[in-house]
Motif scaffolding. Structure first.
Motif, PDB file in Angstrom:
ATOM      1  N   TYR A 144     -58.601 -66.913  17.168  1.00 24.78           N
ATOM      2  CA  TYR A 144     -59.964 -66.752  17.662  1.00 24.78           C
ATOM      3  C   TYR A 144     -60.721 -65.718  16.841  1.00 24.78           C
ATOM      4  O   TYR A 144     -61.921 -65.877  16.609  1.00 24.78           O
ATOM      5  CB  TYR A 144     -59.951 -66.339  19.134  1.00 24.78           C
ATOM      6  CG  TYR A 144     -59.655 -67.484  20.068  1.00 24.78           C
ATOM      7  CD1 TYR A 144     -60.602 -68.484  20.292  1.00 24.78           C
ATOM      8  CD2 TYR A 144     -58.439 -67.573  20.723  1.00 24.78           C
ATOM      9  CE1 TYR A 144     -60.341 -69.541  21.156  1.00 24.78           C
ATOM     10  CE2 TYR A 144     -58.164 -68.634  21.588  1.00 24.78           C
ATOM     11  CZ  TYR A 144     -59.114 -69.605  21.788  1.00 24.78           C
ATOM     12  OH  TYR A 144     -58.851 -70.659  22.637  1.00 24.78           O
ATOM     13  N   ARG A 145     -60.066 -64.664  16.440  1.00 22.16           N
ATOM     14  CA  ARG A 145     -60.729 -63.644  15.630  1.00 22.16           C
ATOM     15  C   ARG A 145     -60.553 -64.017  14.166  1.00 22.16           C
ATOM     16  O   ARG A 145     -59.637 -63.553  13.474  1.00 22.16           O
ATOM     17  CB  ARG A 145     -60.173 -62.259  15.938  1.00 22.16           C
ATOM     18  CG  ARG A 145     -60.458 -61.802  17.373  1.00 22.16           C
ATOM     19  CD  ARG A 145     -60.028 -60.368  17.607  1.00 22.16           C
ATOM     20  NE  ARG A 145     -60.333 -59.953  18.968  1.00 22.16           N
ATOM     21  CZ  ARG A 145     -59.445 -59.967  19.972  1.00 22.16           C
ATOM     22  NH1 ARG A 145     -58.200 -60.362  19.752  1.00 22.16           N
ATOM     23  NH2 ARG A 145     -59.794 -59.566  21.182  1.00 22.16           N
ATOM     24  N   SER A 146     -61.441 -64.872  13.690  1.00 22.14           N
ATOM     25  CA  SER A 146     -61.318 -65.366  12.312  1.00 22.14           C
ATOM     26  C   SER A 146     -62.640 -65.956  11.857  1.00 22.14           C
ATOM     27  O   SER A 146     -63.496 -66.311  12.670  1.00 22.14           O
ATOM     28  CB  SER A 146     -60.230 -66.453  12.227  1.00 22.14           C
ATOM     29  OG  SER A 146     -60.620 -67.621  12.949  1.00 22.14           O
ATOM     30  N   ASP A 160     -64.758 -67.419  15.773  1.00 26.17           N
ATOM     31  CA  ASP A 160     -65.884 -66.695  16.363  1.00 26.17           C
ATOM     32  C   ASP A 160     -66.984 -67.648  16.834  1.00 26.17           C
ATOM     33  O   ASP A 160     -66.837 -68.870  16.800  1.00 26.17           O
ATOM     34  CB  ASP A 160     -66.380 -65.592  15.418  1.00 26.17           C
ATOM     35  CG  ASP A 160     -67.122 -66.110  14.190  1.00 26.17           C
ATOM     36  OD1 ASP A 160     -67.688 -67.217  14.225  1.00 26.17           O
ATOM     37  OD2 ASP A 160     -67.141 -65.385  13.174  1.00 26.17           O
ATOM     38  N   TYR A 179     -54.137 -57.350  17.519  1.00 23.75           N
ATOM     39  CA  TYR A 179     -55.299 -56.456  17.447  1.00 23.75           C
ATOM     40  C   TYR A 179     -55.063 -55.389  18.510  1.00 23.75           C
ATOM     41  O   TYR A 179     -55.566 -55.472  19.623  1.00 23.75           O
ATOM     42  CB  TYR A 179     -56.566 -57.272  17.730  1.00 23.75           C
ATOM     43  CG  TYR A 179     -57.892 -56.549  17.710  1.00 23.75           C
ATOM     44  CD1 TYR A 179     -58.067 -55.293  17.145  1.00 23.75           C
ATOM     45  CD2 TYR A 179     -59.012 -57.178  18.259  1.00 23.75           C
ATOM     46  CE1 TYR A 179     -59.300 -54.665  17.144  1.00 23.75           C
ATOM     47  CE2 TYR A 179     -60.261 -56.577  18.249  1.00 23.75           C
ATOM     48  CZ  TYR A 179     -60.395 -55.319  17.700  1.00 23.75           C
ATOM     49  OH  TYR A 179     -61.628 -54.716  17.699  1.00 23.75           O
ATOM     50  N   ALA A 225     -63.963 -60.628  11.129  1.00 23.22           N
ATOM     51  CA  ALA A 225     -63.556 -60.370  12.511  1.00 23.22           C
ATOM     52  C   ALA A 225     -63.178 -58.916  12.752  1.00 23.22           C
ATOM     53  O   ALA A 225     -62.926 -58.541  13.904  1.00 23.22           O
ATOM     54  CB  ALA A 225     -62.379 -61.266  12.887  1.00 23.22           C
ATOM     55  N   GLU A 409     -71.044 -57.416  14.565  1.00 24.22           N
ATOM     56  CA  GLU A 409     -70.840 -57.065  15.971  1.00 24.22           C
ATOM     57  C   GLU A 409     -70.987 -55.552  16.158  1.00 24.22           C
ATOM     58  O   GLU A 409     -72.039 -55.007  15.864  1.00 24.22           O
ATOM     59  CB  GLU A 409     -69.490 -57.604  16.457  1.00 24.22           C
ATOM     60  CG  GLU A 409     -69.428 -59.117  16.418  1.00 24.22           C
ATOM     61  CD  GLU A 409     -68.144 -59.694  16.941  1.00 24.22           C
ATOM     62  OE1 GLU A 409     -67.133 -58.958  17.056  1.00 24.22           O
ATOM     63  OE2 GLU A 409     -68.123 -60.908  17.244  1.00 24.22           O
TER      64      GLU A 409
END
Length: 453
Positions: A144-146, A160, A179, A225, A409
């Motif tokens: 997901y964090r990519s 994202d 993370y 990310a 972000e």
């Protein structure tokens, strides 16, 4: 725009007006575009027509690893243009062969060939295609964090928000990667985060059906990310899972590769051998668009007697190939990768650690080489991210101070060119520290104001 008498600020204003009137900008609401103009650059500095200068701590989109206007690369493009500007990819070409040779010399063990693309997104697209054809399977597991690019499969492999309005490709599954600062696994140590992230990955693969999974696709170090350096042993653990189920491991080195981390490839700092490596950006610092896939001997052999159903008109474009050869040769000759490692170790790392120790807005800093992120929070205890308005304030203040930032972000990514000098790095850190100090003080004043009344 054609008025030769326009100079300085007037020319900057005309450029902005013409650009905003005619150009549809990426990832932007067109009614709210920035008015930042770049007229030229050299090394780690850019300037506008008025003559204002900025230290480029963004490397544009984290791609000008060799800095702006490196003379050896500019000359190589010029020389190639005088000989042959373009040629079909089906034709053998000396410059393309030399570029592949230079890339494979820095590739991990077992890489046999290079498939050239126009950039990073197509490199991801073709990596996925190769994995699916090689395995006869369909699904691709990514995090997901990519961020993997803005084309059909690449943007859906991305985790994202940009994935959501573009989900037209099939067969994509997402997991959470490690993370620790914002652990999804209730981890309190690096080892717990690693082991639980690996367990989560394997359980998702088992639940999806291992024989349906063609590839695990990971950024070696997720960049946009948040510069999420993987815990020691994580990528080796992913390799073990891939081997257990016959899955192709694709590492995305588009942003992290070719000097950015202080090594030729980010994977050099981890005990892992991928099957495919996607690259772009730093391979020639974007002087001419180029990317590609390093292909293992096993996967390359799949297409010895079987047609590879993929191609691009500009695959292995001579100008881009000349820029690759010149970039990699200059980086080796001038010790640019070693410079990135040294500046990261001696200047950026210690300087950012000091910033984290003194500024209440800084929740965490992390990175390696010239690849760092400063995560900003409104409360260190709850780790609540600062607001979008605060980030806009930080960005505008940095630009006003002469610092060109990469903001994502609630983070300021500290990603200058690999050629940055120690003095320039210290100057940039001083500018960043000053701005964050001012923003922190302003925030404290705003919070205190009601009580004072």
């Amino acid at each position: 725009m054609s008025d030769p008498t326009l100079q300085g600020a007037a020319l900057d204003a005309r450029v902005v007006a013409a650009d905003h009137d005619r150009v549809l900008h990426s990832w932007s609401a067109q009614a709210h575009l920035p008015d930042f103009v770049v007229a030229g650059g050299l090394g780690s500095t850019v300037w506008n027509h008025e003559g204002r200068r900025w230290l480029d701590f963004s490397s544009q989109l984290v791609n000008t690893n060799i800095g702006h206007q490196h003379p050896a690369v500019v000359e190589a493009i010029r020389e190639q243009a005088s000989v042959l500007t373009t040629i079909a990819p089906s034709t053998a070409n000396r410059t393309r062969a030399e570029a592949a040779e230079r890339i494979l010399a820095r590739a991990p063990e077992g890489m046999r060939k290079v498939f050239f693309t126009n950039g990073g997104a197509d490199a991801i697209e073709n990596s996925i295609r190769m994995a699916r054809l090689h395995t006869g399977r369909d699904k691709v597991v990514s995090t997901y964090r990519s961020y993997h690019g803005n084309t059909g499969a690449a943007v859906v492999a991305t985790g994202d928000w940009r994935r959501i309005p573009n989900e037209f490709a099939r067969g994509h599954v997402h997991v959470f990667g490690p993370y620790l600062y914002r652990s999804e696994f209730w981890a309190t140590t690096v080892e717990e985060e690693r082991d639980r992230a690996l367990h989560h990955l394997e359980r998702v693969i088992q639940a999806e059906g291992p024989t349906s999974v063609a590839a695990i696709l990971l950024e070696t170090i997720p960049g946009t990310a948040g510069v999420l350096v993987p815990p020691p042993g994580y990528l080796a653990g992913v390799r073990e899972i891939a081997d257990r189920y016959g899955i192709v491991l694709i590492l995305d080195e588009v942003m992290a590769g070719f000097g950015r981390t202080g090594s030729w490839l980010a994977l050099d700092q981890h005990d892992v051998r991928p099957d495919l490596v996607a690259f772009a950006k730093g391979v020639n610092s974007g002087y001419v668009p180029a990317g590609g896939v390093m292909v293992s001997a096993e996967i390359a052999a799949t297409f010895d007697e079987r047609v590879f159903p993929g191609g691009l008109t500009y695959s292995g474009h001579p100008l881009a190939m000349a820029a690759i050869v010149a970039t990699l040769d200059a980086m080796e000759r001038e010790g640019i990768v070693e410079n990135a490692a040294r500046v990261g170790r001696d200047v950026l790392g210690p300087g950012l650690a000091a910033l984290a120790a003194t500024n209440p807005l800084v929740g965490e800093v992390r990175g390696t080489g010239v690849f760092w992120a400063v995560e900003l929070v409104s409360d260190r205890d709850t780790r609540e991210p600062v607001s979008a308005a605060t980030m806009a304030d930080v960005k505008s203040r940095l630009l006003a101070a002469g610092y060109l930032p990469f903001v994502a972000e609630n983070r300021v990514h500290v990603v200058p060119p690999c050629v940055i000098t120690p003095d320039e790095a210290r100057q940039g850190l001083d500018l960043l520290a000053g701005v964050l100090s001012d923003v922190a003080a302003a925030g404290t004043a705003r919070v205190a104001a009601p009580a004072e009344r």
